[in-house]
Design an enzyme around this catalytic site. Structure first.
Site, PDB file in Angstrom:
ATOM      1  N   TYR A 194      47.075  84.936  21.862  1.00  0.00           N
ATOM      2  CA  TYR A 194      48.116  85.453  22.756  1.00  0.00           C
ATOM      3  C   TYR A 194      47.694  85.328  24.228  1.00  0.00           C
ATOM      4  O   TYR A 194      48.533  85.229  25.111  1.00  0.00           O
ATOM      5  CB  TYR A 194      48.368  86.941  22.463  1.00  0.00           C
ATOM      6  N   GLY A 195      46.389  85.363  24.457  1.00  0.00           N
ATOM      7  CA  GLY A 195      45.873  85.464  25.833  1.00  0.00           C
ATOM      8  C   GLY A 195      46.255  84.319  26.747  1.00  0.00           C
ATOM      9  O   GLY A 195      46.210  84.449  27.969  1.00  0.00           O
ATOM     10  N   ASP A 223      49.066  92.589  15.959  1.00  0.00           N
ATOM     11  CA  ASP A 223      48.182  91.899  16.906  1.00  0.00           C
ATOM     12  C   ASP A 223      48.342  90.403  16.621  1.00  0.00           C
ATOM     13  O   ASP A 223      48.995  90.011  15.650  1.00  0.00           O
ATOM     14  CB  ASP A 223      46.718  92.344  16.710  1.00  0.00           C
ATOM     15  N   SER A 224      47.686  89.581  17.446  1.00  0.00           N
ATOM     16  CA  SER A 224      47.765  88.138  17.216  1.00  0.00           C
ATOM     17  C   SER A 224      46.947  87.714  15.994  1.00  0.00           C
ATOM     18  O   SER A 224      47.155  86.637  15.458  1.00  0.00           O
ATOM     19  CB  SER A 224      47.229  87.399  18.446  1.00  0.00           C
ATOM     20  N   CYS A 264      47.339  95.498  20.437  1.00  0.00           N
ATOM     21  CA  CYS A 264      47.063  94.263  21.168  1.00  0.00           C
ATOM     22  C   CYS A 264      47.240  94.549  22.651  1.00  0.00           C
ATOM     23  O   CYS A 264      48.346  94.929  23.087  1.00  0.00           O
ATOM     24  CB  CYS A 264      48.047  93.181  20.722  1.00  0.00           C
ATOM     25  N   ASN A 265      46.181  94.374  23.418  1.00  0.00           N
ATOM     26  CA  ASN A 265      46.257  94.628  24.861  1.00  0.00           C
ATOM     27  C   ASN A 265      47.201  93.653  25.557  1.00  0.00           C
ATOM     28  O   ASN A 265      47.950  94.028  26.448  1.00  0.00           O
ATOM     29  CB  ASN A 265      44.862  94.491  25.471  1.00  0.00           C
ATOM     30  N   THR A 266      47.156  92.384  25.130  1.00  0.00           N
ATOM     31  CA  THR A 266      47.947  91.351  25.797  1.00  0.00           C
ATOM     32  C   THR A 266      49.438  91.632  25.661  1.00  0.00           C
ATOM     33  O   THR A 266      50.204  91.537  26.627  1.00  0.00           O
ATOM     34  CB  THR A 266      47.597  89.966  25.192  1.00  0.00           C
ATOM     35  N   CYS A 295      40.482  93.984  24.895  1.00  0.00           N
ATOM     36  CA  CYS A 295      41.126  93.097  23.927  1.00  0.00           C
ATOM     37  C   CYS A 295      40.599  93.569  22.576  1.00  0.00           C
ATOM     38  O   CYS A 295      39.387  93.743  22.413  1.00  0.00           O
ATOM     39  CB  CYS A 295      40.745  91.643  24.181  1.00  0.00           C
ATOM     40  N   THR A 296      41.514  93.771  21.635  1.00  0.00           N
ATOM     41  CA  THR A 296      41.088  94.383  20.370  1.00  0.00           C
ATOM     42  C   THR A 296      40.196  93.459  19.540  1.00  0.00           C
ATOM     43  O   THR A 296      39.606  93.889  18.558  1.00  0.00           O
ATOM     44  CB  THR A 296      42.311  94.831  19.541  1.00  0.00           C
ATOM     45  N   HIS A 297      40.090  92.196  19.937  1.00  0.00           N
ATOM     46  CA  HIS A 297      39.158  91.298  19.249  1.00  0.00           C
ATOM     47  C   HIS A 297      37.696  91.525  19.676  1.00  0.00           C
ATOM     48  O   HIS A 297      36.775  91.173  18.957  1.00  0.00           O
ATOM     49  CB  HIS A 297      39.488  89.829  19.546  1.00  0.00           C
ATOM     50  N   GLU A 327      37.905  84.473  15.943  1.00  0.00           N
ATOM     51  CA  GLU A 327      38.776  83.925  14.902  1.00  0.00           C
ATOM     52  C   GLU A 327      38.180  82.661  14.268  1.00  0.00           C
ATOM     53  O   GLU A 327      38.834  82.000  13.466  1.00  0.00           O
ATOM     54  CB  GLU A 327      40.163  83.615  15.472  1.00  0.00           C
TER      55      GLU A 327
HETATM   56  N1  DGL Z   1      43.659  91.064  20.428  1.00  0.00           N
HETATM   57  C1  DGL Z   1      44.630  90.850  21.439  1.00  0.00           C
HETATM   58  C2  DGL Z   1      44.422  91.691  22.649  1.00  0.00           C
HETATM   59  O1  DGL Z   1      44.039  92.849  22.488  1.00  0.00           O
HETATM   60  C3  DGL Z   1      45.088  89.427  21.646  1.00  0.00           C
HETATM   61  C4  DGL Z   1      44.043  88.399  21.793  1.00  0.00           C
HETATM   62  C5  DGL Z   1      44.590  86.967  21.826  1.00  0.00           C
HETATM   63  O2  DGL Z   1      45.242  86.573  20.846  1.00  0.00           O
HETATM   64  O3  DGL Z   1      44.357  86.265  22.828  1.00  0.00           O
HETATM   65  O4  DGL Z   1      44.674  91.297  23.761  1.00  0.00           O
END
Ligand code: DGL
Length: 267
Positions: A49-50, A17-18, A80-82, A186-188, A158
């Site tokens: 990543y978004g 993931d990011s 990571c969804n992105t 988004c996993t965050h 973060e």
């Molecule tokens: N946690 C990631 C996701 O599921 C990336 C979030 C990011 O870095 O913007 O999309």
């Protein structure tokens, strides 16, 4: 089972993931499938990543998958969804090991939950790809889907930004759509549950992590790739930058015991 197969099944599974977000998937995996050897890579150099382009996201994914290849993984989990939304379709046939993207792996189960209206909170890049709507419609074309990009939520998780009214604003907008369920795409975002539950009941939200982990477990079982060693799996954690920040912000989901090794990425 042949000795060769046993050796293959003992190889690690890589997660990436990011940043700390993918730990919401990784920690579930370690508790549901505890005897797998695992690697985790947090790409803090490129966080978030978004806001990145497809080309950039494909470049990051390739470099991380090449790193996992050098570690002789038997599978990689895109936690990571992105990256699943923007990079998976490009890189999916470039490696010999199995690759599990979160959105594509969870949509069948989510589409069959009986909801008629589904909301999705995700990053700008995930929403721009329309991946959730596309994947959910493969299994239920009648589903109404509304996706909202939550541009600052990852930075809050973060610790790059102080939380303001962003959570409230997006939830209020989403609730006007009257969703039966809202996917935390988004996993965050599960890290923000303490704030999310101030504005909507917790059971309105779907954190796809458990659905995802069960999908991976069943698929590895059907491919006879599960580790049959009856001992707790080993783990190694890597980041591309800022190991101290990674440890500090990981706490809600995972107890990272030592400072992760920093692996330089060139992209
Ligand atoms: N946690 C990631 C996701 O599921 C990336 C979030 C990011 O870095 O913007 O999309």
């Amino acid at each position: 089972m042949s000795t060769l197969k046993k050796i293959l099944n003992n190889k690690p599974i890589g997660f990436f993931d990011s940043g700390v977000g993918g730990l919401s998937v990784y920690s579930k995996f370690r508790s549901i499938v505890p005897n797998e050897n695992t690697l985790y890579f947090g790409d803090l150099k490129h966080l978030p990543y978004g806001s990145k382009s497809k080309e950039e996201l494909v470049g990051f994914a390739r470099e991380i998958l090449d790193f996992f290849k050098s570690k002789e993984v038997k599978a990689v989990v895109i936690a990571c969804n992105t990256s699943s939304a923007q990079a998976y379709d490009v890189i999916k046939d470039e490696y010999k090991f199995k690759i599990y993207p979160i959105i594509q792996s969870c949509s069948r189960v989510i589409a069959s939950l009986g909801a008629e209206k589904i909301g999705v909170f995700a990053t700008a890049a995930t929403v721009a790809s329309g991946a959730y709507t596309k994947e959910l419609h493969k299994y239920n074309p009648l589903l109404e889907v509304k996706e909202i990009a939550c541009k600052s939520w990852v930075d809050i998780v973060e610790g790059l930004r102080e939380p303001g009214d962003e959570v409230k604003t997006h939830i209020e907008e989403m609730l006007k759509f009257r969703p039966d369920k809202i996917i935390l795409g988004c996993t965050h975002y599960p890290y923000l549950m303490n704030q999310l539950r101030l504005y909507a009941p917790e059971d309105l939200f779907i954190d796809p992590a458990e659905i995802f982990v069960n999908f991976i477990k069943d698929d590895l079982a059907s491919l006879e790739l599960l580790n049959t060693n009856n001992v707790p799996g080993a783990e190694e954690i890597f980041v591309s930058a800022n190991p101290e920040s990674f440890v500090k912000h990981s706490k809600i989901f995972y107890d990272v015991k030592s400072l992760p090794e920093v692996i330089a990425l060139n992209f």
